[in-house]
Design an enzyme around this catalytic site. Structure first.
Site, PDB file in Angstrom:
ATOM      1  N   HIS A 162      -8.101  -2.638   8.292  1.00 36.25           N
ATOM      2  CA  HIS A 162      -8.670  -3.001   9.543  1.00 36.25           C
ATOM      3  C   HIS A 162      -9.626  -2.262   9.970  1.00 36.25           C
ATOM      4  CE1 HIS A 162      -4.578  -5.015  10.872  1.00 36.25           C
ATOM      5  NE2 HIS A 162      -4.807  -5.278   9.823  1.00 36.25           N
ATOM      6  N   GLU A 221     -10.354  -0.462  12.559  1.00 39.43           N
ATOM      7  CA  GLU A 221     -10.325   0.819  13.083  1.00 39.43           C
ATOM      8  C   GLU A 221      -9.981   1.748  12.004  1.00 39.43           C
ATOM      9  OE1 GLU A 221      -8.158  -1.972  16.066  1.00 39.43           O
ATOM     10  OE2 GLU A 221      -8.939  -2.201  13.849  1.00 39.43           O
TER      11      GLU A 221
END
Length: 142
Positions: free
Chosen positions: A46, A48
């Site tokens: 992801h 992040e």
């Protein structure tokens, strides 16, 4: 936050869900990323997590105390856990995620005082642009 939006747009062009993230410390971007789950064949890639990995590598330390993570979409449970473990001090996100958001929508791992670390959370920054980018991406895929 504008750098996170740019990262999101880049990922969307590659067929990934357009979420972007950037880690900033002392006014300088030290890591950035966009979703790479398809490209890397990695369910943990992801935006992040990609940004946190890049920031840790650039700093030579997994502890990112004093840093702010800017992300276009509210972090999910996995990302919120990684943020807490990396000791990020502040998270600023755009669009809320009522189905999976762990920065206040569904739950709030980022500020759970039972954990060994928690961070300041600011939501709604460039929310309309972030949300519009996601809606447009999914509208085109249908």
């Amino acid at each position: 936050m504008s750098i996170a939006l740019e990262c999101a747009q880049e990922g969307g062009l590659e067929g990934e869900v357009p979420v972007g993230a950037v880690v900033v410390r002392e006014g300088r971007a030290i890591g950035k990323g966009n979703n790479r789950t398809i490209r890397d064949v990695d369910p943990t890639a992801h935006a992040e997590v990609v940004a946190l990995r890049a920031a840790a590598q650039s700093q030579g330390d997994w502890r990112l105390s004093g840093a702010t993570l800017y992300v276009t979409l509210e972090p999910c449970a996995m990302c919120a856990g990684a943020i807490v473990l990396s000791r990020i001090s502040r998270v600023v996100f755009g669009a809320r995620d009522p189905k999976a958001g762990m920065g206040g929508s569904l739950d709030n791992i980022l500020q759970d005082k039972r954990l060994n670390h928690y961070c300041e959370v600011v939501s709604g920054v460039l929310a309309e642009k972030s949300s519009s980018l996601l809606k447009s991406f999914f509208r085109e895929r249908r």
